[in-house]
Write a protein that holds these residues in place. Structure first.
Motif, PDB file in Angstrom:
ATOM      1  N   ASP A   1       3.041  -5.137  44.112  1.00  0.00           N
ATOM      2  CA  ASP A   1       4.236  -4.813  43.334  1.00  0.00           C
ATOM      3  C   ASP A   1       3.910  -4.672  41.847  1.00  0.00           C
ATOM      4  O   ASP A   1       4.663  -4.041  41.104  1.00  0.00           O
ATOM      5  CB  ASP A   1       5.290  -5.913  43.490  1.00  0.00           C
TER       6      ASP A   1
ATOM      7  N   ILE B   1      15.273  -8.059  30.548  1.00  0.00           N
ATOM      8  CA  ILE B   1      14.993  -7.248  31.733  1.00  0.00           C
ATOM      9  C   ILE B   1      15.543  -5.848  31.501  1.00  0.00           C
ATOM     10  O   ILE B   1      16.760  -5.639  31.494  1.00  0.00           O
ATOM     11  CB  ILE B   1      15.620  -7.859  33.000  1.00  0.00           C
TER      12      ILE B   1
ATOM     13  N   GLU C   1      14.382  -3.188  33.450  1.00  0.00           N
ATOM     14  CA  GLU C   1      14.413  -2.578  34.784  1.00  0.00           C
ATOM     15  C   GLU C   1      13.953  -3.615  35.795  1.00  0.00           C
ATOM     16  O   GLU C   1      12.858  -4.168  35.659  1.00  0.00           O
ATOM     17  CB  GLU C   1      13.513  -1.341  34.833  1.00  0.00           C
ATOM     18  N   ALA C   2      14.763  -3.866  36.792  1.00  0.00           N
ATOM     19  CA  ALA C   2      14.471  -4.938  37.750  1.00  0.00           C
ATOM     20  C   ALA C   2      14.144  -4.435  39.145  1.00  0.00           C
ATOM     21  O   ALA C   2      13.925  -5.239  40.052  1.00  0.00           O
ATOM     22  CB  ALA C   2      15.659  -5.906  37.830  1.00  0.00           C
ATOM     23  N   ASP C   3      14.098  -3.117  39.345  1.00  0.00           N
ATOM     24  CA  ASP C   3      13.851  -2.595  40.695  1.00  0.00           C
ATOM     25  C   ASP C   3      12.829  -1.462  40.677  1.00  0.00           C
ATOM     26  O   ASP C   3      12.945  -0.497  41.438  1.00  0.00           O
ATOM     27  CB  ASP C   3      15.157  -2.126  41.334  1.00  0.00           C
TER      28      ASP C   3
ATOM     29  N   TYR D   1       5.068  -2.293  38.713  1.00  0.00           N
ATOM     30  CA  TYR D   1       5.125  -2.870  37.371  1.00  0.00           C
ATOM     31  C   TYR D   1       3.729  -2.969  36.769  1.00  0.00           C
ATOM     32  O   TYR D   1       2.758  -3.287  37.466  1.00  0.00           O
ATOM     33  CB  TYR D   1       5.743  -4.273  37.406  1.00  0.00           C
TER      34      TYR D   1
ATOM     35  N   HIS E   1       6.655   0.449  35.358  1.00  0.00           N
ATOM     36  CA  HIS E   1       7.487  -0.139  34.308  1.00  0.00           C
ATOM     37  C   HIS E   1       6.742  -1.313  33.675  1.00  0.00           C
ATOM     38  O   HIS E   1       6.126  -2.125  34.367  1.00  0.00           O
ATOM     39  CB  HIS E   1       8.820  -0.625  34.874  1.00  0.00           C
TER      40      HIS E   1
ATOM     41  N   ILE F   1       6.165  -4.807  31.813  1.00  0.00           N
ATOM     42  CA  ILE F   1       6.660  -6.155  31.532  1.00  0.00           C
ATOM     43  C   ILE F   1       5.645  -6.842  30.627  1.00  0.00           C
ATOM     44  O   ILE F   1       4.473  -6.970  30.989  1.00  0.00           O
ATOM     45  CB  ILE F   1       6.836  -6.998  32.814  1.00  0.00           C
TER      46      ILE F   1
ATOM     47  N   SER G   1      10.495  -4.430  29.242  1.00  0.00           N
ATOM     48  CA  SER G   1      10.908  -5.772  29.659  1.00  0.00           C
ATOM     49  C   SER G   1       9.925  -6.813  29.117  1.00  0.00           C
ATOM     50  O   SER G   1       8.752  -6.520  28.879  1.00  0.00           O
ATOM     51  CB  SER G   1      10.951  -5.876  31.180  1.00  0.00           C
TER      52      SER G   1
ATOM     53  N   LEU H   1       8.213 -13.726  37.164  1.00  0.00           N
ATOM     54  CA  LEU H   1       7.936 -12.423  37.783  1.00  0.00           C
ATOM     55  C   LEU H   1       8.543 -12.356  39.178  1.00  0.00           C
ATOM     56  O   LEU H   1       9.072 -11.319  39.601  1.00  0.00           O
ATOM     57  CB  LEU H   1       6.429 -12.181  37.843  1.00  0.00           C
TER      58      LEU H   1
ATOM     59  N   PHE I   1      12.141 -10.269  38.856  1.00  0.00           N
ATOM     60  CA  PHE I   1      11.791  -8.894  39.225  1.00  0.00           C
ATOM     61  C   PHE I   1      11.488  -8.727  40.715  1.00  0.00           C
ATOM     62  O   PHE I   1      11.223  -7.613  41.164  1.00  0.00           O
ATOM     63  CB  PHE I   1      10.583  -8.428  38.406  1.00  0.00           C
TER      64      PHE I   1
ATOM     65  N   ILE J   1       8.887  -9.683  42.358  1.00  0.00           N
ATOM     66  CA  ILE J   1       7.482  -9.318  42.561  1.00  0.00           C
ATOM     67  C   ILE J   1       6.838 -10.300  43.538  1.00  0.00           C
ATOM     68  O   ILE J   1       6.802 -11.509  43.294  1.00  0.00           O
ATOM     69  CB  ILE J   1       6.728  -9.290  41.218  1.00  0.00           C
TER      70      ILE J   1
END
Length: 237
Positions: free
Chosen positions: A45, A78, A80-82, A86, A112, A114, A135, A153, A157, A159
């Protein structure tokens, strides 16, 4: 503890170096292709990198800070959470100059971003990340707290699997703090005696006392280009 599975996935010369002239050799290039193939097969992820490696990827770009920016809320942000993937960047002091919240590199899927920050990262830096849609999570006061970072994480998110792809300092820090489960070590048929090149594991000056680590061999694989892959589980994970 609810946290992702953490796998250190790294390509090294036979003498333990992970950067240096050996990286330009054809034999290393062949093993590097295998490294990329295996990285994709993990279907992780998130891919996690240390500060130095991310600086290289971003061309050593400095952050642009507005010291007059409005105060930002305490805690995590956050954007973007989906995301499908990452890019997790360890950046304890807020040194990386992101232009957007999407990491793009030729030959890799978009990811994305983080940032993992400590309380030492200035408020102006956190404001710049918010403005750019990056993020970030807070994990530690003066130095990186890997346990807190991993829990966040997972919780914030979703993950489930993280590949730590270098460099040596972040590899050793996660290992020392008990946040590494497995080591996927690819050896290129080359050596690089450069004394100042980074190694697979390097102790950070911010990490106090550290202890030797032990591993159990899980698998062995011959790779194209005369490379070898060794897979170990961490004894004290």
């Amino acid at each position: 503890m609810d946290r992702p599975k953490i796998i250190i996935h790294i390509l090294s010369a036979l003498d333990g170096k992970i950067t240096g002239p050996f990286m330009r050799l054809p034999s290393t290039g062949a093993v590097s292709e295998e490294y990329g193939r295996i990285r994709a097969e993990y279907q992780a992820d998130a891919w996690l990198y240390g500060t130095t490696t991310t600086k290289e990827f971003t061309g050593y770009r400095k952050p642009v800070l507005d010291e007059k920016a409005a105060a930002v809320p305490e805690g995590d942000f956050i954007a973007e959470a989906d995301a499908a993937l990452y890019y997790v960047s360890v950046d304890a002091f807020g040194e990386i100059g992101w232009e957007s919240g999407t990491f793009q590199k030729s030959g890799r899927p978009d990811a994305h971003v983080i940032e993992i920050l400590t309380e030492q990262a200035p408020a102006a830096y956190r404001a710049s990340l918010r403005e750019r849609g990056v993020s970030y999570i807070m994990a530690g006061t003066d130095a990186l707290d890997c346990k807190t970072a991993c829990e966040k994480l997972y919780r914030l998110f979703g993950i489930k699997t993280v590949l730590i792809c270098g460099g040596g300092t972040v590899n050793w820090t996660f290992l020392q703090q008990g946040m590494a489960d497995e080591l996927s070590l690819l050896l290129a048929p080359a050596a690089d005696g450069t004394p100042d090149s980074a190694a697979v594991f390097v102790q950070s000056p911010l990490l106090g006392q550290s202890c030797p680590a032990e591993f159990r061999l899980k698998g062995l694989e011959m790779l194209k280009g005369d490379g070898v892959r060794l897979v170990y589980t961490v004894k004290n994970a």
